[in-house]
Design a protein around this motif. Sequence first.
Motif, PDB file in Angstrom:
ATOM      1  N   MET A  36       0.883  -1.249   0.057  1.00 26.14           N
ATOM      2  CA  MET A  36      -0.018  -0.057   0.144  1.00 26.14           C
ATOM      3  C   MET A  36       1.044   1.227  -0.022  1.00 26.14           C
ATOM      4  O   MET A  36       2.190   1.101   0.297  1.00 26.14           O
ATOM      5  CB  MET A  36      -0.812  -0.027   1.346  1.00 26.14           C
ATOM      6  N   ILE A  37       0.465   2.432  -0.654  1.00 29.63           N
ATOM      7  CA  ILE A  37       1.153   3.492  -0.375  1.00 29.63           C
ATOM      8  C   ILE A  37       0.323   4.510   0.896  1.00 29.63           C
ATOM      9  O   ILE A  37      -0.694   4.351   0.946  1.00 29.63           O
ATOM     10  CB  ILE A  37       0.694   4.318  -1.880  1.00 29.63           C
ATOM     11  N   VAL A  38       1.262   5.164   1.641  1.00 30.98           N
ATOM     12  CA  VAL A  38       0.899   5.801   2.474  1.00 30.98           C
ATOM     13  C   VAL A  38       1.641   7.047   2.497  1.00 30.98           C
ATOM     14  O   VAL A  38       2.841   7.325   2.082  1.00 30.98           O
ATOM     15  CB  VAL A  38       1.362   5.117   3.966  1.00 30.98           C
ATOM     16  N   LYS A  39       0.672   8.218   2.846  1.00 34.67           N
ATOM     17  CA  LYS A  39       1.191   9.721   2.889  1.00 34.67           C
ATOM     18  C   LYS A  39       1.708   9.807   4.330  1.00 34.67           C
ATOM     19  O   LYS A  39       0.916   9.747   5.208  1.00 34.67           O
ATOM     20  CB  LYS A  39       0.006  10.775   2.794  1.00 34.67           C
ATOM     21  N   VAL A  40       3.106   9.991   4.496  1.00 34.03           N
ATOM     22  CA  VAL A  40       3.792   9.990   5.876  1.00 34.03           C
ATOM     23  C   VAL A  40       3.442  11.193   6.366  1.00 34.03           C
ATOM     24  O   VAL A  40       3.662  12.255   5.952  1.00 34.03           O
ATOM     25  CB  VAL A  40       5.162   9.673   5.742  1.00 34.03           C
ATOM     26  N   CYS A  41       3.044  11.065   7.770  1.00 37.32           N
ATOM     27  CA  CYS A  41       2.941  12.319   8.610  1.00 37.32           C
ATOM     28  C   CYS A  41       3.671  12.647   9.783  1.00 37.32           C
ATOM     29  O   CYS A  41       4.154  13.635  10.045  1.00 37.32           O
ATOM     30  CB  CYS A  41       1.679  12.306   9.079  1.00 37.32           C
ATOM     31  N   ALA A  42       4.590  11.543  10.015  1.00 33.33           N
ATOM     32  CA  ALA A  42       5.538  11.465  11.130  1.00 33.33           C
ATOM     33  C   ALA A  42       6.412  10.190  10.698  1.00 33.33           C
ATOM     34  O   ALA A  42       5.953   9.268  10.525  1.00 33.33           O
ATOM     35  CB  ALA A  42       4.942  11.299  12.235  1.00 33.33           C
ATOM     36  N   GLY A  43       7.708  10.406  10.721  1.00 29.69           N
ATOM     37  CA  GLY A  43       8.713   9.513  10.536  1.00 29.69           C
ATOM     38  C   GLY A  43       9.674   9.588  11.790  1.00 29.69           C
ATOM     39  O   GLY A  43      10.022  10.622  12.187  1.00 29.69           O
ATOM     40  N   GLY A  44      10.228   8.397  12.003  1.00 28.00           N
ATOM     41  CA  GLY A  44      11.378   8.166  12.939  1.00 28.00           C
ATOM     42  C   GLY A  44      12.618   7.519  12.456  1.00 28.00           C
ATOM     43  O   GLY A  44      12.308   6.391  11.819  1.00 28.00           O
ATOM     44  N   ILE A  45      13.526   7.611  13.234  1.00 25.40           N
ATOM     45  CA  ILE A  45      14.733   6.807  12.971  1.00 25.40           C
ATOM     46  C   ILE A  45      15.203   6.039  14.283  1.00 25.40           C
ATOM     47  O   ILE A  45      14.814   6.505  15.402  1.00 25.40           O
ATOM     48  CB  ILE A  45      15.972   7.747  12.801  1.00 25.40           C
ATOM     49  N   ASN A  46      15.381   4.643  14.302  1.00 23.09           N
ATOM     50  CA  ASN A  46      15.889   3.858  15.293  1.00 23.09           C
ATOM     51  C   ASN A  46      17.367   3.125  15.143  1.00 23.09           C
ATOM     52  O   ASN A  46      17.608   3.505  13.986  1.00 23.09           O
ATOM     53  CB  ASN A  46      14.656   2.786  15.671  1.00 23.09           C
ATOM     54  N   PRO A  47      17.548   2.471  16.044  1.00 14.39           N
ATOM     55  CA  PRO A  47      18.913   1.857  15.941  1.00 14.39           C
ATOM     56  C   PRO A  47      18.894   1.038  14.751  1.00 14.39           C
ATOM     57  O   PRO A  47      20.130   0.982  14.023  1.00 14.39           O
ATOM     58  CB  PRO A  47      19.274   0.994  17.082  1.00 14.39           C
ATOM     59  N   VAL A  48      18.020   0.509  14.165  1.00 17.72           N
ATOM     60  CA  VAL A  48      18.172  -0.467  13.016  1.00 17.72           C
ATOM     61  C   VAL A  48      18.469   0.409  12.017  1.00 17.72           C
ATOM     62  O   VAL A  48      19.351  -0.111  10.686  1.00 17.72           O
ATOM     63  CB  VAL A  48      16.824  -1.354  12.622  1.00 17.72           C
ATOM     64  N   ASP A  49      17.979   1.646  11.693  1.00 15.68           N
ATOM     65  CA  ASP A  49      18.381   2.423  10.565  1.00 15.68           C
ATOM     66  C   ASP A  49      19.713   2.940  10.390  1.00 15.68           C
ATOM     67  O   ASP A  49      20.360   2.945   9.425  1.00 15.68           O
ATOM     68  CB  ASP A  49      17.791   3.848  10.660  1.00 15.68           C
ATOM     69  N   TYR A  50      20.404   3.031  11.514  1.00 11.87           N
ATOM     70  CA  TYR A  50      21.860   3.079  11.783  1.00 11.87           C
ATOM     71  C   TYR A  50      22.596   2.143  11.233  1.00 11.87           C
ATOM     72  O   TYR A  50      23.543   2.248  10.330  1.00 11.87           O
ATOM     73  CB  TYR A  50      22.381   3.510  13.150  1.00 11.87           C
ATOM     74  N   LYS A  51      22.296   1.019  11.551  1.00 11.84           N
ATOM     75  CA  LYS A  51      22.769  -0.393  11.172  1.00 11.84           C
ATOM     76  C   LYS A  51      22.911  -0.718   9.695  1.00 11.84           C
ATOM     77  O   LYS A  51      23.518  -0.974   9.017  1.00 11.84           O
ATOM     78  CB  LYS A  51      22.219  -1.694  11.954  1.00 11.84           C
ATOM     79  N   ILE A  52      21.532  -0.386   9.196  1.00 10.81           N
ATOM     80  CA  ILE A  52      21.472  -0.294   7.525  1.00 10.81           C
ATOM     81  C   ILE A  52      22.261   0.600   6.836  1.00 10.81           C
ATOM     82  O   ILE A  52      23.038   0.307   5.925  1.00 10.81           O
ATOM     83  CB  ILE A  52      19.697  -0.189   7.309  1.00 10.81           C
ATOM     84  N   ALA A  53      22.358   1.787   7.339  1.00 11.31           N
ATOM     85  CA  ALA A  53      23.185   2.898   6.693  1.00 11.31           C
ATOM     86  C   ALA A  53      24.548   2.476   6.957  1.00 11.31           C
ATOM     87  O   ALA A  53      25.305   2.929   5.901  1.00 11.31           O
ATOM     88  CB  ALA A  53      22.981   4.343   7.675  1.00 11.31           C
ATOM     89  N   GLN A  54      25.044   1.792   7.852  1.00 19.81           N
ATOM     90  CA  GLN A  54      26.392   1.290   7.897  1.00 19.81           C
ATOM     91  C   GLN A  54      26.545   0.310   7.168  1.00 19.81           C
ATOM     92  O   GLN A  54      27.727  -0.181   6.944  1.00 19.81           O
ATOM     93  CB  GLN A  54      26.582   1.074   9.381  1.00 19.81           C
ATOM     94  N   GLY A  55      25.588  -0.485   6.464  1.00 18.99           N
ATOM     95  CA  GLY A  55      26.001  -1.681   5.815  1.00 18.99           C
ATOM     96  C   GLY A  55      26.007  -2.989   6.451  1.00 18.99           C
ATOM     97  O   GLY A  55      26.231  -3.971   5.905  1.00 18.99           O
TER      98      GLY A  55
END
Length: 123
Positions: A36-55
């Motif tokens: 589904m497609i969602v119009k984002v009203c609030a988003g957040g970053i958590n530790p898994v986002d850091y792990k993904i960004a670091q590869g």
Amino acid sequence: MKAVVAKSFAEDFKFSVDPDFPKPVLSEDDFDGHGMIVKVCAGGINPVDYKIAQGHLGKMPLPYIPGCDLAGIVEDPGKSSFAKGDRICAHININEQYGGLCEFTKMDSRSAAIIPASVSFEE
């Protein structure tokens, strides 16, 4: 659409704002028919986002939009059990390009729940 993007994987990763990132398009096969497609009203970053960004958790196509946690309004429910206009929150698995730090995201509806009217998107 405007989106926060990661253009590479690195221990000292950096995110940037892309004012013209392509808006997601839903196909019948996305997320085994649960997309589904969602119009984002609030988003957040958590530790898994850091792990993904670091590869450290595998790599997805670049550039990608980070943000595993989001709240928003269903724009296109696809074949999900949600309706257009439903207020939802979700912890999504970023396995494509679209996370929650953007104006619209494409996600698996099985990761979403309805937000009561008494709860704000930010809560």
